[in-house]
Write a protein that holds these residues in place. Structure first.
Motif, PDB file in Angstrom:
ATOM      1  N   VAL A 189       0.857   1.919  -1.516  1.00  0.00           N
ATOM      2  CA  VAL A 189       1.446   2.351  -2.790  1.00  0.00           C
ATOM      3  C   VAL A 189       2.177   1.174  -3.408  1.00  0.00           C
ATOM      4  O   VAL A 189       2.981   0.516  -2.757  1.00  0.00           O
ATOM      5  N   THR A 190       1.872   0.906  -4.660  1.00  0.00           N
ATOM      6  CA  THR A 190       2.604  -0.100  -5.420  1.00  0.00           C
ATOM      7  C   THR A 190       3.592   0.639  -6.309  1.00  0.00           C
ATOM      8  O   THR A 190       3.217   1.554  -7.036  1.00  0.00           O
ATOM      9  N   GLY A 191       4.845   0.270  -6.248  1.00  0.00           N
ATOM     10  CA  GLY A 191       5.861   0.947  -7.046  1.00  0.00           C
ATOM     11  C   GLY A 191       6.350   2.191  -6.340  1.00  0.00           C
ATOM     12  O   GLY A 191       6.582   2.191  -5.137  1.00  0.00           O
ATOM     13  N   SER A 192       6.460   3.276  -7.100  1.00  0.00           N
ATOM     14  CA  SER A 192       6.993   4.532  -6.572  1.00  0.00           C
ATOM     15  C   SER A 192       5.893   5.570  -6.416  1.00  0.00           C
ATOM     16  O   SER A 192       4.985   5.647  -7.242  1.00  0.00           O
ATOM     17  N   ALA A 199       8.657  -2.456 -16.511  1.00  0.00           N
ATOM     18  CA  ALA A 199       7.320  -1.854 -16.488  1.00  0.00           C
ATOM     19  C   ALA A 199       7.132  -1.193 -15.129  1.00  0.00           C
ATOM     20  O   ALA A 199       6.458  -1.742 -14.247  1.00  0.00           O
ATOM     21  N   PRO A 200       7.739  -0.015 -14.931  1.00  0.00           N
ATOM     22  CA  PRO A 200       7.621   0.635 -13.626  1.00  0.00           C
ATOM     23  C   PRO A 200       6.183   1.050 -13.323  1.00  0.00           C
ATOM     24  O   PRO A 200       5.424   1.395 -14.220  1.00  0.00           O
ATOM     25  N   THR A 201       5.839   0.992 -12.061  1.00  0.00           N
ATOM     26  CA  THR A 201       4.531   1.428 -11.591  1.00  0.00           C
ATOM     27  C   THR A 201       4.726   2.689 -10.766  1.00  0.00           C
ATOM     28  O   THR A 201       5.561   2.721  -9.864  1.00  0.00           O
ATOM     29  N   VAL A 202       3.956   3.723 -11.096  1.00  0.00           N
ATOM     30  CA  VAL A 202       4.096   5.012 -10.428  1.00  0.00           C
ATOM     31  C   VAL A 202       2.727   5.504  -9.988  1.00  0.00           C
ATOM     32  O   VAL A 202       1.767   5.439 -10.755  1.00  0.00           O
ATOM     33  N   THR A 203       2.643   5.964  -8.758  1.00  0.00           N
ATOM     34  CA  THR A 203       1.443   6.625  -8.261  1.00  0.00           C
ATOM     35  C   THR A 203       1.782   8.100  -8.106  1.00  0.00           C
ATOM     36  O   THR A 203       2.708   8.451  -7.375  1.00  0.00           O
TER      37      THR A 203
END
Length: 56
Positions: free
Chosen positions: A45-48, A22-26
């Protein structure tokens, strides 16, 4: 020095297919690259962080 082989890649992709990722992208608009970098530097930033080029 370590190098990955094609077999390593196949093994990694097979493992990734079995794990519920479950990737997190901003997403930042391209003209907000400076804000994206500041957020990364400040650990906001959480994730990428991804810069989006083109229309919304």
């Amino acid at each position: 020095m370590t190098a990955n082989t094609r077999a390593d890649g196949r093994e990694f992709l097979a493992l990734a297919a079995r794990i519920p990722l479950a990737p997190t992208v901003t997403v930042y608009p391209f003209d907000a690259a400076d804000r994206a970098l500041a957020d990364l530097a400040a650990d906001r930033v959480t994730g990428s962080a991804v810069l989006k080029i083109g229309p919304s």
